[in-house]
Design an enzyme around this catalytic site. Sequence first.
Site, PDB file in Angstrom:
ATOM      1  N   LYS A  27       0.832  -1.218   0.000  1.00  0.00           N
ATOM      2  CA  LYS A  27       0.000   0.000   0.000  1.00  0.00           C
ATOM      3  C   LYS A  27       0.852   1.248   0.000  1.00  0.00           C
ATOM      4  O   LYS A  27       0.469   2.261  -0.589  1.00  0.00           O
ATOM      5  CB  LYS A  27      -0.960   0.008   1.197  1.00  0.00           C
ATOM      6  CG  LYS A  27      -2.166  -0.884   0.993  1.00  0.00           C
ATOM      7  CD  LYS A  27      -3.326  -0.493   1.901  1.00  0.00           C
ATOM      8  CE  LYS A  27      -4.506  -1.432   1.684  1.00  0.00           C
ATOM      9  NZ  LYS A  27      -5.579  -1.241   2.654  1.00  0.00           N
ATOM     10  N   LYS A  38      -6.099 -11.744  -7.009  1.00  0.00           N
ATOM     11  CA  LYS A  38      -7.378 -11.817  -6.325  1.00  0.00           C
ATOM     12  C   LYS A  38      -8.357 -10.768  -6.858  1.00  0.00           C
ATOM     13  O   LYS A  38      -7.946  -9.655  -7.179  1.00  0.00           O
ATOM     14  CB  LYS A  38      -7.127 -11.571  -4.830  1.00  0.00           C
ATOM     15  CG  LYS A  38      -8.268 -11.954  -3.922  1.00  0.00           C
ATOM     16  CD  LYS A  38      -7.901 -11.711  -2.465  1.00  0.00           C
ATOM     17  CE  LYS A  38      -8.926 -10.814  -1.811  1.00  0.00           C
ATOM     18  NZ  LYS A  38      -8.752 -10.627  -0.387  1.00  0.00           N
ATOM     19  N   LYS A  74     -12.193  -5.192  -4.804  1.00  0.00           N
ATOM     20  CA  LYS A  74     -13.154  -4.119  -5.008  1.00  0.00           C
ATOM     21  C   LYS A  74     -12.468  -2.797  -5.296  1.00  0.00           C
ATOM     22  O   LYS A  74     -13.096  -1.859  -5.766  1.00  0.00           O
ATOM     23  CB  LYS A  74     -14.109  -4.006  -3.815  1.00  0.00           C
ATOM     24  CG  LYS A  74     -13.452  -3.733  -2.461  1.00  0.00           C
ATOM     25  CD  LYS A  74     -14.515  -3.763  -1.360  1.00  0.00           C
ATOM     26  CE  LYS A  74     -14.024  -3.351   0.005  1.00  0.00           C
ATOM     27  NZ  LYS A  74     -13.345  -4.371   0.772  1.00  0.00           N
TER      28      LYS A  74
END
Length: 333
Positions: free
Chosen positions: A115, A197, A200
């Site tokens: 991140k 994966k 969203k």
Amino acid sequence: MDHNKKIIFSGVQPSGSLTIGNYLGALKNFGKLQADYNCYYCVVDMHTLTVRQNPEILKERSYQVLALYLACGLDPEKNVLFIQSHVPCHAELSWILGCYTYMGELQRMTQFKDKSARHADNINAGLFTYPVLMAADILLYKTDMVPIGVDQKQHLELARNIAERFNNIYGDTFVIPEPYIPKQSAKIMSLQEPDKKMSKSDTNVNNFVLILDSQDVILKKFKKAVTDSGCEIVYDEINKPGISNLINIYASVKDISREDVVKEFEGSRYGDFKVAVGTAVAEALAPIQSKYNDFIADKAYLDSLLKRNAEIAGENARKTLKEVYEKVGFIVF
Ligand code: TRP
């Protein structure tokens, strides 16, 4: 609450609309757990601030997650559905646990590394201490089991280490939580890049299918899903990640085995299989979407549910926090 039952805690960030990955990997199974466990399902709004959020959208998404949980069949009388920021104990315990967590441990977290690379302009302290808040979420409720995907395993491992460290110093305080990986829960991959994966927060909307996508959009996204070379519908994660992912999705939606899927589509073409998977997903989601629309339209009901559950969660959380405060030497009345 039945105190003989084991405790499950799960958190979901209201940072995007939930995908069929969230549904098939988690939500669909949660309904089955409510009879045998005491379950806490927490909308972890505080965690989302580690990345910039639009306040209006964040608020709406928190309601959205709650309405989706209800629409997927979680009984609000049997499960504690609540919002993290409504129970201040999470932030309070997080501070304490942060003092029992080493910088080096947090620096090793792969999600922090990922991140901070993706949001290089906003590497804030919250992003760094995020796993400590997650440990507080879990440990506050003396959680026995945490349903998580592989991407959160390292965070759970850290929560266990912090709990053990604290227990070693002050005596038994926290329950050491175990990961709970439901047997049939499938890991749903991206439709365009099936080696990663389904997420969203992906920038390419064709990578994911949202629980709330319209029937048309669902079908369109599945028609566009990448397939692999060859033309046979067989399960082979290495050589046929696209088809294997579609097999998993279909099996999971229909509650059948992969072998049954392969048998059912023997001799079918990729194109026809993709339409069949898209149709099955759209059909499975239709009743959920319709219930969702009813719940989301009734904010007064959602608010009353949230207030009640914040009290239930808060009461249990406060007991643990008080124990911790006493152990570390705070004056507690
Ligand atoms: N970090 C989790 C995620 O991004 C969300 C989360 C926060 C969580 N607190 C939790 C998950 C506690 C399980 C238990 O998916």
